[in-house]
Design a protein around this motif. Sequence first.
Motif: not given
Length: 115
Positions: A72-93
């Motif tokens: 029920g929210n907007n992806p963080a990618t829209f406001g912070h694309p580079a940090w979101s990619l890094r966050g996705d990688r860290q979250m998945i790890r």
Amino acid sequence: MTKPRFDSYEEFWPYYVAMHSRAATRWVHLTGTLTGLAISAYGLARRRGRLILALPLIGYATAWPAHCFIEGNNPATFGHPAWSLRGDRQMIRMMLAGRDRELGEIAAKWLADNR
């Protein structure tokens, strides 16, 4: 809630996790990313260049609807694309290391502190 501003990735990380506060959202991210990665690797190995696009296409095509329909929210990618990619990688790890519960705790703390 106003969109928070961050001066570093370390400040952004708990917010990123909070935008994935529900386990289902995180698991959709994991599934989409790993599926896209597998197809991209296959494309690379078989020299089928178009399949390399599977990672961003499948990754985002599964993650973004999860934000709408599960979180029920907007992806963080829209406001912070580079940090979101890094966050996705860290979250998945962390998820692959069996630390999904810890992610839920990080999300709950950030949400409680920022409501």
